[in-house]
Design a protein around this motif. Structure first.
Motif, mmCIF file in Angstrom:
data_model
loop_
_atom_site.group_PDB
_atom_site.id
_atom_site.type_symbol
_atom_site.label_atom_id
_atom_site.label_comp_id
_atom_site.label_asym_id
_atom_site.label_seq_id
_atom_site.Cartn_x
_atom_site.Cartn_y
_atom_site.Cartn_z
ATOM 1 N N MET A 1 -86.769 46.729 -65.714
ATOM 2 C CA MET A 1 -85.671 47.031 -64.781
ATOM 3 C C MET A 1 -86.211 47.656 -63.497
ATOM 4 O O MET A 1 -85.719 47.388 -62.404
ATOM 5 C CB MET A 1 -84.663 47.987 -65.429
ATOM 6 C CG MET A 1 -83.836 47.364 -66.529
ATOM 7 S SD MET A 1 -82.607 48.502 -67.203
ATOM 8 C CE MET A 1 -81.365 48.507 -65.906
ATOM 9 N N GLN B 1 -83.777 46.600 -60.631
ATOM 10 C CA GLN B 1 -82.474 46.885 -61.257
ATOM 11 C C GLN B 1 -82.155 48.386 -61.218
ATOM 12 O O GLN B 1 -80.985 48.767 -61.172
ATOM 13 C CB GLN B 1 -82.457 46.385 -62.703
ATOM 14 C CG GLN B 1 -82.474 44.872 -62.813
ATOM 15 C CD GLN B 1 -82.499 44.401 -64.257
ATOM 16 O OE1 GLN B 1 -81.689 44.796 -65.076
ATOM 17 N NE2 GLN B 1 -83.454 43.549 -64.587
ATOM 18 N N LEU C 1 -78.868 49.982 -59.595
ATOM 19 C CA LEU C 1 -77.981 50.972 -60.234
ATOM 20 C C LEU C 1 -77.627 52.076 -59.251
ATOM 21 O O LEU C 1 -76.471 52.470 -59.125
ATOM 22 C CB LEU C 1 -78.685 51.606 -61.440
ATOM 23 C CG LEU C 1 -78.591 50.915 -62.791
ATOM 24 C CD1 LEU C 1 -79.406 51.686 -63.818
ATOM 25 C CD2 LEU C 1 -77.148 50.812 -63.257
ATOM 26 N N PHE D 1 -78.266 42.835 -63.883
ATOM 27 C CA PHE D 1 -78.552 43.526 -65.140
ATOM 28 C C PHE D 1 -78.554 42.511 -66.281
ATOM 29 O O PHE D 1 -77.519 41.914 -66.602
ATOM 30 C CB PHE D 1 -77.524 44.635 -65.377
ATOM 31 C CG PHE D 1 -77.445 45.598 -64.228
ATOM 32 C CD1 PHE D 1 -78.579 46.222 -63.738
ATOM 33 C CD2 PHE D 1 -76.236 45.856 -63.593
ATOM 34 C CE1 PHE D 1 -78.524 47.085 -62.661
ATOM 35 C CE2 PHE D 1 -76.162 46.722 -62.512
ATOM 36 C CZ PHE D 1 -77.314 47.327 -62.046
ATOM 37 N N ASN E 1 -71.626 42.267 -64.227
ATOM 38 C CA ASN E 1 -72.540 42.551 -63.135
ATOM 39 C C ASN E 1 -71.772 42.661 -61.819
ATOM 40 O O ASN E 1 -71.968 43.592 -61.045
ATOM 41 C CB ASN E 1 -73.582 41.431 -63.009
ATOM 42 C CG ASN E 1 -74.862 41.747 -63.749
ATOM 43 O OD1 ASN E 1 -75.695 42.507 -63.256
ATOM 44 N ND2 ASN E 1 -75.009 41.192 -64.935
#
Lengths: 261, 248
Positions: free
Chosen positions: A125, A130, A134, B87, B95
């Motif tokens: 991630m 990722q 987030l 993700f 997502n």
């Protein structure tokens, strides 16, 4: 002067690097735990982590405990025969599994299975942005990724240890009855009579500590992962090694704390 | 809308940004061009607070980004990442609706899904894609999903990091057109970083050339071909000889 200080520098550099690493790990752990007291709390991620860490680790922990319990019975019987103490097999198997082998071997197996998986997942991630995604979606990665795993591992591993203890004792019982000619009922009675509450509780407390360590190592090294497949691979390896070493060190410290008197 | 003043950023001995000053007016589309490794992505990450600049000031709507409320600040942004950054463990619709399912913008699950499906439709993807996992999609479809996620909460500011990298020319054209249409219809302020000149011409109102850690030239896209700047001229025509090659 350089020739004199070079050996000292060669020793000092890794020492300072190790201390810095421990410092970063402690700060990471404190930050992770601090989110327990600050909403929001991601229940779905917690539930998934509990399933992944707890339920899916059950076969490997159970098999490890079963074979360890059986081997332990054989070893104690062979050792005890030297001074006519074969009768201690049930109680030593039970105490050994509950106090030491259940939590330590369970912790190590979970470290191999879970720390690697967490580090690889979070590391991937990280290198695929990722984690940045987030953050831009107003979600704190420590709260969303780290806390649920820390909490799930801390709760799941003691349960795994309890199940592992039972399976390990059962393994000892099967070997004791089938290979060492123990009476089935007497074996069980000796197990129950000699096992004390603190034998079991100390093992479960160790399990909680080891679970926390496993998730901490996985999350920490995952978050520290460098770019590329090599970086993720390095993070995964470091997580398993660090978790295993920390489990063994913590086991000694906890044993001192619980039983030194 | 976005003002950067004298931004510096180093990673160890590598001085990536050496005093970037740039203004992005509200409702316009700014494209930052420059070679690989010139710090374009670092510049975007500095604005978003993913990377802390060593010095300099970044203001969004006049407010210093280091002093603003972090959640409220990020709620104004949408971002399309270079690789999509979807993700893996979540289906496509989750997502897209990620921001709408948690935090201050949280909606009921059914409503969040409805919005996600509408945004997917806006980027040319049918509702059948909604329940798939990102790994089941092609690179172009993943970019579209990333774009849908970037616009799901209707942000005021949208960042696009190399939106056409790794796509074939036709899919790159489709993504460029989508970005231009969406930015125009939403009235959003957009910052795109790319070294794809077809993207620049399709997306930009204004262009800034980042090289050697500073903005070498900035101006309207229609003046880019007559900029008179040797760096811009070499870059947009893809010439091997010129000041950029000499520095390398």
């Amino acid at each position: 002067m350089t020739a004199l200080t070079a050996p000292l520098a060669a020793i000092g550099r890794p020492v300072i690097a190790t201390l810095a690493l421990i410092g970063r790990l402690v700060l990471f752990a404190l930050e992770g735990v601090s989110h327990l007291f600050r909403p929001p709390f991601y229940f779905r991620e917690f539930g998934q982590a509990l399933w992944q860490i707890g339920w899916l680790s059950l076969p490997v922990v159970g098999l490890t405990a079963f074979f360890t319990g059986g081997a332990l019975a054989l070893q104690i019987y062979a050792g005890g025969a030297r001074f006519s103490a074969e009768a201690v097999v049930p109680s030593i198997v039970a105490i050994g599994m509950a106090r030491e082998l259940g939590p330590v071997l369970g912790g190590l197996m979970v470290a191999a299975r879970v720390a690697s998986s967490i580090a690889a997942e979070i590391g991937t991630m990280k290198v695929t942005e990722q984690i940045d995604a987030l953050t831009t979606l107003s979600t704190n990665p420590m709260k969303y990724l780290t806390l649920p795993r820390l909490l799930a591992a801390t709760l799941a591993v003691p349960i795994l240890v309890a199940v592992g203890d039972s399976i390990g004792i059962a393994g000892g019982w099967i070997v004791g009855v089938s290979r060492l000619d123990f009476n089935a009922a007497t074996y069980l009675k000796n197990t129950v009579d000699f096992l004390e509450f603190w034998d079991i509780a100390s093992g479960l407390l160790k399990g909680a500590a080891f679970g926390f360590i496993v998730a901490l190592a996985g999350c920490f090294y995952g978050m520290q992962s460098d770019r590329g497949a090599q970086g993720v691979g390095r993070a995964t390896k470091s997580a398993v090694v660090a978790a295993s070493v920390m489990i063994l060190a913590a086991n000694y410290l906890l044993t001192e704390l619980f039983f030194s008197s | 809308m976005i003002t950067l003043e004298n931004i510096h950023k180093s990673f160890g001995a590598q001085h990536v940004l050496r005093g970037v000053t740039l203004e992005v007016p509200k409702g316009t589309s700014m494209v930052v061009i420059g070679g690989s490794g010139t710090g374009k992505s670092v510049l975007l990450k500095c604005i978003l607070g993913l990377v802390s600049p060593d010095s300099g000031t970044i203001r969004v709507a006049g407010e210093d980004v280091t002093r603003s409320d972090r959640d409220a600040f990020l709620a104004r942004f949408g971002m399309l990442f270079q690789g999509g950054a979807l993700f893996d463990s979540l289906p496509v619709w989750q997502n897209v609706a990620f921001r709408l399912m948690r935090g201050s913008l949280k909606r009921p699950k059914a409503e969040a899904r409805e919005i996600a499906v509408a945004k997917l439709r806006r980027v040319g993807l049918g509702p059948d894609v909604a329940d798939k996992l990102p790994a089941e999609l092609s690179g172009g479809m993943q970019k579209r999903v990333g774009l849908a996620r970037a616009i799901a909460a209707e942000p005021e500011i949208i960042f696009f990091d190399e939106p056409t990298t790794g796509l074939d020319p036709i899919m790159a054209g489709v993504i460029n057109d989508l970005i231009r249409e969406i930015v125009t219809e939403m009235g959003a302020t957009a910052v795109t970083i790319t070294h794809d000149m077809s993207s620049v011409r399709a997306i930009a109102d204004n262009v800034a050339m980042l090289h050697d850690g500073v903005i070498k030239w900035t101006g309207p896209v229609e003046k880019m071909d007559d900029s008179g700047d040797a760096y811009v001229d070499q870059f947009i025509h893809g010439r091997a000889d010129g000041p950029i090659a000499a520095i390398r």
